[in-house]
Design a protein around this motif. Structure first.
Motif, PDB file in Angstrom:
ATOM      1  N   SER A  59       0.839  -1.198   0.000  1.00  0.00           N
ATOM      2  CA  SER A  59       0.000   0.000   0.000  1.00  0.00           C
ATOM      3  C   SER A  59       0.871   1.243   0.000  1.00  0.00           C
ATOM      4  CB  SER A  59      -0.915   0.011   1.227  1.00  0.00           C
ATOM      5  OG  SER A  59      -1.719   1.171   1.252  1.00  0.00           O
ATOM      6  N   SER A  60       0.498   2.228  -0.808  1.00  0.00           N
ATOM      7  CA  SER A  60       1.302   3.434  -0.999  1.00  0.00           C
ATOM      8  C   SER A  60       0.975   4.501   0.034  1.00  0.00           C
ATOM      9  CB  SER A  60       1.049   3.989  -2.401  1.00  0.00           C
ATOM     10  OG  SER A  60      -0.330   4.220  -2.595  1.00  0.00           O
ATOM     11  N   GLY A  61       1.687   5.617  -0.050  1.00  0.00           N
ATOM     12  CA  GLY A  61       1.358   6.784   0.755  1.00  0.00           C
ATOM     13  C   GLY A  61       2.122   6.923   2.040  1.00  0.00           C
ATOM     14  N   SER A  62       3.207   6.168   2.221  1.00  0.00           N
ATOM     15  CA  SER A  62       3.980   6.237   3.451  1.00  0.00           C
ATOM     16  C   SER A  62       5.466   6.194   3.110  1.00  0.00           C
ATOM     17  CB  SER A  62       3.624   5.077   4.383  1.00  0.00           C
ATOM     18  OG  SER A  62       4.455   5.061   5.526  1.00  0.00           O
ATOM     19  N   MET A  63       6.308   6.698   4.011  1.00  0.00           N
ATOM     20  CA  MET A  63       7.750   6.623   3.802  1.00  0.00           C
ATOM     21  C   MET A  63       8.306   5.240   4.100  1.00  0.00           C
ATOM     22  SD  MET A  63       9.450  10.191   5.056  1.00  0.00           S
ATOM     23  CE  MET A  63       9.084  11.739   4.234  1.00  0.00           C
ATOM     24  N   THR A  64       7.509   4.389   4.717  1.00  0.00           N
ATOM     25  CA  THR A  64       7.921   3.024   5.003  1.00  0.00           C
ATOM     26  C   THR A  64       7.005   2.050   4.282  1.00  0.00           C
ATOM     27  OG1 THR A  64       6.562   2.992   7.012  1.00  0.00           O
ATOM     28  CG2 THR A  64       8.873   3.637   7.250  1.00  0.00           C
ATOM     29  N   HIS A  65       7.487   0.833   4.073  1.00  0.00           N
ATOM     30  CA  HIS A  65       6.689  -0.177   3.390  1.00  0.00           C
ATOM     31  C   HIS A  65       5.495  -0.556   4.255  1.00  0.00           C
ATOM     32  CE1 HIS A  65       5.623  -3.328   0.719  1.00  0.00           C
ATOM     33  NE2 HIS A  65       5.917  -4.306   1.565  1.00  0.00           N
ATOM     34  N   ARG A  66       4.340  -0.660   3.615  1.00  0.00           N
ATOM     35  CA  ARG A  66       3.108  -0.942   4.349  1.00  0.00           C
ATOM     36  C   ARG A  66       2.318  -2.012   3.598  1.00  0.00           C
ATOM     37  NH1 ARG A  66      -0.127   4.360   5.206  1.00  0.00           N
ATOM     38  NH2 ARG A  66      -0.660   4.003   3.024  1.00  0.00           N
ATOM     39  N   ILE A  67       1.697  -2.920   4.333  1.00  0.00           N
ATOM     40  CA  ILE A  67       0.945  -4.026   3.743  1.00  0.00           C
ATOM     41  C   ILE A  67      -0.536  -3.871   4.099  1.00  0.00           C
ATOM     42  CG2 ILE A  67       0.526  -6.510   3.835  1.00  0.00           C
ATOM     43  CD1 ILE A  67       2.915  -5.859   2.200  1.00  0.00           C
ATOM     44  N   ALA A  68      -1.389  -3.975   3.078  1.00  0.00           N
ATOM     45  CA  ALA A  68      -2.835  -3.967   3.301  1.00  0.00           C
ATOM     46  C   ALA A  68      -3.369  -5.381   3.139  1.00  0.00           C
ATOM     47  CB  ALA A  68      -3.523  -3.032   2.312  1.00  0.00           C
ATOM     48  N   THR A  69      -4.262  -5.747   4.035  1.00  0.00           N
ATOM     49  CA  THR A  69      -4.833  -7.100   4.018  1.00  0.00           C
ATOM     50  C   THR A  69      -6.291  -7.120   3.571  1.00  0.00           C
ATOM     51  OG1 THR A  69      -5.420  -6.896   6.370  1.00  0.00           O
ATOM     52  CG2 THR A  69      -3.272  -7.882   5.827  1.00  0.00           C
TER      53      THR A  69
END
Length: 498
Positions: A59-69
């Protein structure tokens, strides 16, 4: 409530039409009029689901890697096709943070092959929801590579579906206003307040997103644009077909990190559809909110602060308020049976702010001392960005477009454009009204004005999200105004014969 919408399962062939000379009699309750049908305006709209079919996803929109479930609400590519008998154009807005040019170009080629709409007559943009699938490399987010072919095909199919639903239509526009939800997020602070930057340069004079209602605040570093332009099309019997709105608001947020969401852009579409009682229209009515020039604008009232809301509640509040403003403007739309369509596209080359040798050496040292990422420290994050930017070319080509719809004009750029640019274009445009769509036909980062560059701040920090040269904004603005001037020239007489 979590929603998993059904996807279109078939691919409709485009409707083939021929120009004929007849007299069309239109019956509208309380009104009958004859229209010379050698000038028939047509429109078709379709909202296609672009929610990923499988989870988890990046998932986009952050400075760190993010996972959407999961997806809290569906993501869409909303498509509108207009045809004045001589010219066809397509407008597409996608629930995505940003989309690279390569994806748009591929989708346009596929759509053009089946609809006949020229690729340079298709405008595709992203809404800039910060909770969509990652499709562009920014900061430490990982691109969801498996999603890219799906997104490309869905955009193309959405245009094809909209084209297949072309029907005689009327079109009009109006300008709404909502100053309640837009605030400049770049602030001058009191002289004694230190402003840090990730490069340790100490030259920033403004801070993005300072504490609301803080004693350190002095004044915003720029204006806002409260306009809510509304472009609407309806069938000859008055049935609503589509409405395209525009508002200079970055996004709202308040979404849990594990969820995808179209943010207020999607909720606006749902709320507006209810407000004009178009929920059960057949074919389905399509409402869309495009992003204006919001590179330095957000929804935080820094002057007074605001009450913390549970997840998705601020999205609902903002969407309902802006939709109400759009609905008021919608009631003032004066629909016309035919207007001319024209579109211009050009490409310009812009410089890239690449790091110098000492900046590269500093970045390498910081990373060597800390070890490999991912990182949470801003200095390390931007050190990584510095090394990425060292691999960039010295210049890039960007695509710019301008559209004339009767007396209305639309311009677009592939950047997170500052509100000053949008206001300047509106002021100088020969068309009244004119509105702007950002993050269109690609992604080339923030576009501060030279004056805002001199103030520093997050939007100017060199990264994959901000790398164009300082003179990029004047060049883009000047080119868009030139395109508008071209559109303002008299249209050649039609050479069509009966």
């Amino acid at each position: 409530m979590e929603h998993q919408s059904a996807r279109a399962s078939c691919f409709a062939k485009p409707i083939q039409t021929a120009t004929v000379w007849i007299t069309l009699v239109v019956f509208i309750p309380g009104l009958a009029m004859a229209v010379d049908s050698d000038q028939v305006f047509r429109a078709g709209a379709f909202a296609i689901d672009i929610t990923p079919e499988t989870f988890p996803v990046s998932s986009s929109g952050s400075m760190t890697h993010r996972i959407a479930t999961r997806a809290h609400d569906p993501l869409h590519a909303r498509c509108l096709v207009l045809d004045d008998g001589q010219t066809s154009i397509a407008l597409v807005t996608c629930d995505s943070c940003m989309i690279p040019r390569e994806i748009y170009d591929a989708a346009k080629r596929r759509a053009s092959e089946t609809t006949g709409i020229a690729t340079d007559h298709i405008l595709c943009s992203a809404t800039h929801t910060h909770t969509a699938v990652s499709v562009a490399p920014t900061f430490q987010s990982l691109v969801e590579e498996d999603y890219l072919p799906f997104l490309t095909e869905r955009i193309a199919e959405g245009i094809r579906q909209a084209h297949s639903q072309l029907e005689p239509a009327r079109i009009g526009w109006a300008i709404g206003n909502n100053p309640n939800q837009v605030f400049n997020r770049r602030w001058f602070l009191r002289p004694e307040v230190e402003i840090n930057d990730p490069f340790d340069s100490g030259t920033d004079r403004v801070r993005m997103n300072p504490g609301p209602n803080s004693r350190s605040l002095l004044q915003p570093a720029g204006p806002v644009d409260p306009e809510v332009p509304v472009l609407a099309v309806q069938a000859l019997d008055g049935r609503p077909i589509a409405m395209w709105a525009n508002y200079s608001l970055h996004y709202v947020g308040g979404v849990p990190p594990e969820s995808l969401s179209a943010d207020y852009f999607g909720e606006f579409a749902r709320q507006f559809t209810k407000m004009i009682l178009a929920t059960h229209s057949k074919p389905p009515f399509v409402a869309a909110m495009t992003n204006g020039t919001s590179g330095d604008i957000n929804n935080i009232n820094f002057f007074e602060g605001r009450t913390s809301q549970p997840p998705f509640e601020q999205i609902r509040l903002v969407a309902n308020d802006v939709a109400a403003s759009a609905a008021v403007a919608y009631q003032r739309v004066q629909f016309e049976n035919w207007v001319p369509l024209e579109m211009r596209e050009t490409e310009i080359e812009l410089g890239v702010r690449r790091p110098n040798a000492s900046e590269i050496a500093r970045a390498k040292q910081l990373i060597a001392e800390s070890g490999p990422g991912p990182w949470k420290d801003r200095r390390l994050i931007y050190a990584g960005e510095t090394l990425d930017l060292a691999q960039y070319p010295s210049s890039v080509k960007v695509k710019l477009q301008a559209i004339r719809i009767g007396g209305l004009a639309i311009v677009s750029s592939p950047c997170e454009t500052f509100v000053e640019t949008g206001l300047a274009i509106k002021k100088s445009s020969p068309f009244k009204p004119t509105f702007t769509i950002e993050l269109a036909n690609g992604y080339n980062g923030y576009l501060p004005t030279p004056e805002q560059h001199a103030l520093g701040g997050y939007e100017t920090w060199r990264a994959k999200s901000s790398y164009l040269s300082v003179d990029a904004e004047p060049k883009i603005r000047e080119t868009l105004l030139q395109l508008l001037d071209e559109l303002n020239e008299p249209r050649p007489e039609s050479t069509a014969t009966p």
